[in-house]
Design a protein around this motif. Sequence first.
Motif, PDB file in Angstrom:
ATOM      1  N   ILE A 275       0.865  -1.188   0.000  1.00 53.94           N
ATOM      2  CA  ILE A 275       0.000   0.000   0.000  1.00 53.94           C
ATOM      3  C   ILE A 275       0.897   1.231   0.000  1.00 53.94           C
ATOM      4  O   ILE A 275       1.799   1.363   0.830  1.00 53.94           O
ATOM      5  CB  ILE A 275      -0.926   0.005   1.236  1.00 53.94           C
ATOM      6  CG1 ILE A 275      -1.805  -1.253   1.233  1.00 53.94           C
ATOM      7  CG2 ILE A 275      -1.787   1.267   1.264  1.00 53.94           C
ATOM      8  CD1 ILE A 275      -2.570  -1.486   2.530  1.00 53.94           C
ATOM      9  N   GLY A 276       0.651   2.150  -0.931  1.00 54.61           N
ATOM     10  CA  GLY A 276       1.502   3.310  -1.100  1.00 54.61           C
ATOM     11  C   GLY A 276       1.292   4.393  -0.052  1.00 54.61           C
ATOM     12  O   GLY A 276       0.706   4.164   1.010  1.00 54.61           O
ATOM     13  N   LYS A 277       1.748   5.591  -0.382  1.00 48.90           N
ATOM     14  CA  LYS A 277       1.715   6.723   0.540  1.00 48.90           C
ATOM     15  C   LYS A 277       0.377   7.464   0.472  1.00 48.90           C
ATOM     16  O   LYS A 277      -0.249   7.542  -0.579  1.00 48.90           O
ATOM     17  CB  LYS A 277       2.850   7.696   0.214  1.00 48.90           C
ATOM     18  CG  LYS A 277       4.235   7.094   0.345  1.00 48.90           C
ATOM     19  CD  LYS A 277       5.302   8.098  -0.073  1.00 48.90           C
ATOM     20  CE  LYS A 277       6.688   7.489   0.027  1.00 48.90           C
ATOM     21  NZ  LYS A 277       7.742   8.449  -0.406  1.00 48.90           N
ATOM     22  N   LYS A 278      -0.044   7.981   1.631  1.00 50.87           N
ATOM     23  CA  LYS A 278      -1.222   8.840   1.746  1.00 50.87           C
ATOM     24  C   LYS A 278      -2.480   8.170   1.194  1.00 50.87           C
ATOM     25  O   LYS A 278      -3.341   8.827   0.607  1.00 50.87           O
ATOM     26  CB  LYS A 278      -0.982  10.183   1.050  1.00 50.87           C
ATOM     27  CG  LYS A 278       0.157  10.983   1.673  1.00 50.87           C
ATOM     28  CD  LYS A 278       0.357  12.324   0.991  1.00 50.87           C
ATOM     29  CE  LYS A 278       1.496  13.095   1.639  1.00 50.87           C
ATOM     30  NZ  LYS A 278       1.738  14.396   0.975  1.00 50.87           N
ATOM     31  N   SER A 279      -2.573   6.866   1.385  1.00 46.44           N
ATOM     32  CA  SER A 279      -3.758   6.123   0.949  1.00 46.44           C
ATOM     33  C   SER A 279      -4.629   5.776   2.146  1.00 46.44           C
ATOM     34  O   SER A 279      -4.125   5.579   3.251  1.00 46.44           O
ATOM     35  CB  SER A 279      -3.345   4.860   0.187  1.00 46.44           C
ATOM     36  OG  SER A 279      -2.807   5.197  -1.075  1.00 46.44           O
ATOM     37  N   LEU A 280      -5.928   5.690   1.907  1.00 51.13           N
ATOM     38  CA  LEU A 280      -6.897   5.402   2.969  1.00 51.13           C
ATOM     39  C   LEU A 280      -7.610   4.093   2.671  1.00 51.13           C
ATOM     40  O   LEU A 280      -8.259   3.967   1.629  1.00 51.13           O
ATOM     41  CB  LEU A 280      -7.920   6.529   3.085  1.00 51.13           C
ATOM     42  CG  LEU A 280      -9.075   6.278   4.046  1.00 51.13           C
ATOM     43  CD1 LEU A 280      -8.578   6.139   5.486  1.00 51.13           C
ATOM     44  CD2 LEU A 280     -10.110   7.396   3.946  1.00 51.13           C
ATOM     45  N   ILE A 281      -7.488   3.133   3.589  1.00 50.94           N
ATOM     46  CA  ILE A 281      -8.208   1.867   3.507  1.00 50.94           C
ATOM     47  C   ILE A 281      -9.381   1.984   4.466  1.00 50.94           C
ATOM     48  O   ILE A 281      -9.210   1.994   5.679  1.00 50.94           O
ATOM     49  CB  ILE A 281      -7.294   0.679   3.900  1.00 50.94           C
ATOM     50  CG1 ILE A 281      -5.965   0.727   3.124  1.00 50.94           C
ATOM     51  CG2 ILE A 281      -8.027  -0.632   3.686  1.00 50.94           C
ATOM     52  CD1 ILE A 281      -6.077   0.747   1.637  1.00 50.94           C
ATOM     53  N   GLY A 282     -10.586   2.099   3.921  1.00 54.24           N
ATOM     54  CA  GLY A 282     -11.765   2.400   4.727  1.00 54.24           C
ATOM     55  C   GLY A 282     -12.194   1.258   5.632  1.00 54.24           C
ATOM     56  O   GLY A 282     -11.710   0.129   5.534  1.00 54.24           O
ATOM     57  N   ALA A 283     -13.117   1.551   6.532  1.00 51.16           N
ATOM     58  CA  ALA A 283     -13.602   0.577   7.510  1.00 51.16           C
ATOM     59  C   ALA A 283     -14.213  -0.636   6.814  1.00 51.16           C
ATOM     60  O   ALA A 283     -14.961  -0.508   5.848  1.00 51.16           O
ATOM     61  CB  ALA A 283     -14.637   1.222   8.431  1.00 51.16           C
ATOM     62  N   GLY A 284     -13.866  -1.823   7.314  1.00 53.60           N
ATOM     63  CA  GLY A 284     -14.470  -3.053   6.823  1.00 53.60           C
ATOM     64  C   GLY A 284     -13.932  -3.569   5.513  1.00 53.60           C
ATOM     65  O   GLY A 284     -14.520  -4.485   4.921  1.00 53.60           O
ATOM     66  N   ASN A 285     -12.825  -3.027   5.031  1.00 51.17           N
ATOM     67  CA  ASN A 285     -12.239  -3.534   3.782  1.00 51.17           C
ATOM     68  C   ASN A 285     -11.624  -4.916   3.991  1.00 51.17           C
ATOM     69  O   ASN A 285     -11.171  -5.243   5.091  1.00 51.17           O
ATOM     70  CB  ASN A 285     -11.141  -2.594   3.287  1.00 51.17           C
ATOM     71  CG  ASN A 285     -11.655  -1.411   2.497  1.00 51.17           C
ATOM     72  OD1 ASN A 285     -11.086  -1.020   1.504  1.00 51.17           O
ATOM     73  ND2 ASN A 285     -12.746  -0.803   2.954  1.00 51.17           N
ATOM     74  N   VAL A 286     -11.591  -5.711   2.922  1.00 48.92           N
ATOM     75  CA  VAL A 286     -10.881  -6.995   2.913  1.00 48.92           C
ATOM     76  C   VAL A 286      -9.883  -6.948   1.761  1.00 48.92           C
ATOM     77  O   VAL A 286     -10.272  -6.770   0.608  1.00 48.92           O
ATOM     78  CB  VAL A 286     -11.842  -8.190   2.736  1.00 48.92           C
ATOM     79  CG1 VAL A 286     -11.058  -9.495   2.613  1.00 48.92           C
ATOM     80  CG2 VAL A 286     -12.828  -8.261   3.896  1.00 48.92           C
ATOM     81  N   ILE A 287      -8.601  -7.093   2.089  1.00 51.54           N
ATOM     82  CA  ILE A 287      -7.547  -7.066   1.073  1.00 51.54           C
ATOM     83  C   ILE A 287      -6.719  -8.343   1.208  1.00 51.54           C
ATOM     84  O   ILE A 287      -6.083  -8.571   2.242  1.00 51.54           O
ATOM     85  CB  ILE A 287      -6.652  -5.829   1.216  1.00 51.54           C
ATOM     86  CG1 ILE A 287      -7.493  -4.557   1.059  1.00 51.54           C
ATOM     87  CG2 ILE A 287      -5.520  -5.864   0.190  1.00 51.54           C
ATOM     88  CD1 ILE A 287      -6.715  -3.278   1.276  1.00 51.54           C
ATOM     89  N   ILE A 288      -6.771  -9.187   0.177  1.00 50.25           N
ATOM     90  CA  ILE A 288      -6.035 -10.447   0.149  1.00 50.25           C
ATOM     91  C   ILE A 288      -5.084 -10.404  -1.039  1.00 50.25           C
ATOM     92  O   ILE A 288      -5.505 -10.209  -2.176  1.00 50.25           O
ATOM     93  CB  ILE A 288      -7.001 -11.648   0.026  1.00 50.25           C
ATOM     94  CG1 ILE A 288      -7.984 -11.664   1.215  1.00 50.25           C
ATOM     95  CG2 ILE A 288      -6.234 -12.965  -0.055  1.00 50.25           C
ATOM     96  CD1 ILE A 288      -9.104 -12.673   1.080  1.00 50.25           C
ATOM     97  N   GLY A 289      -3.790 -10.586  -0.778  1.00 53.21           N
ATOM     98  CA  GLY A 289      -2.787 -10.481  -1.823  1.00 53.21           C
ATOM     99  C   GLY A 289      -2.903 -11.578  -2.878  1.00 53.21           C
ATOM    100  O   GLY A 289      -3.645 -12.537  -2.718  1.00 53.21           O
ATOM    101  N   PRO A 290      -2.159 -11.406  -3.971  1.00 51.28           N
ATOM    102  CA  PRO A 290      -1.230 -10.316  -4.256  1.00 51.28           C
ATOM    103  C   PRO A 290      -1.933  -9.044  -4.738  1.00 51.28           C
ATOM    104  O   PRO A 290      -2.664  -9.068  -5.721  1.00 51.28           O
ATOM    105  CB  PRO A 290      -0.332 -10.900  -5.353  1.00 51.28           C
ATOM    106  CG  PRO A 290      -1.186 -11.921  -6.049  1.00 51.28           C
ATOM    107  CD  PRO A 290      -2.110 -12.473  -5.009  1.00 51.28           C
TER     108      PRO A 290
END
Length: 204
Positions: free
Chosen positions: A87-102
């Motif tokens: 995840i880069g700079k100044k980014s917002l991952i909001g409430a309740g997100n699901v992030i599974i790589g890659p």
Amino acid sequence: MSLISKLKSNALLKRLALWSIIPANEYRPRLWVKIFLNPFNHTRGRYSIIRRRTKLDVFPFRRFDLGDYSTIEDFSTINNGVGDVIIGKKSLIGAGNVIIGPVQIGNNVILAQNVVISGLNHNYENISIPPVKQGITTNQIIISDNVWIGANSVITAGITIGKHSVIGAGSIVTKDIPAFTVAVGNPANIIKIYNKETNNWEKV
């Protein structure tokens, strides 16, 4: 032969090492891994924030990088078990997100609430075996700089979203989205494109 090579070549040692890192029938690291290994294997940028109620299921054998001034809000899940999460700079991952790589997320990205981004798929083709026992495939997701993804959207494996694009709330993205476009729907379709000659967002 290095220790890692020995582990990979010996099935028993490999199973033992995985058991020491991951509890049986679970997809999260053991507490000792979170405390003693992950801080030395993952990168947290300056002034980055991970809220206390984030489910951070990250493992030391894959990358997890969070850029400067970026925030992961409460009730999100981050999992790098099958692929790096960057995840880069100044980014917002909001409430309740699901992030599974890659997954690779650029700078100045906004993910609203309850967005699902998964580079993982379960195999299903053999009908004599349950999908859960058929293994997985992975395919890199790339979200470029300055993208805004609306609430309750789903980004499927292998997708690239171009710079300064907007994904409308509730959209299911199943194909690449070019830069400077607005896409909405299930499946997501482009409804606007930025015209650099007129400096306007024009309907398709």
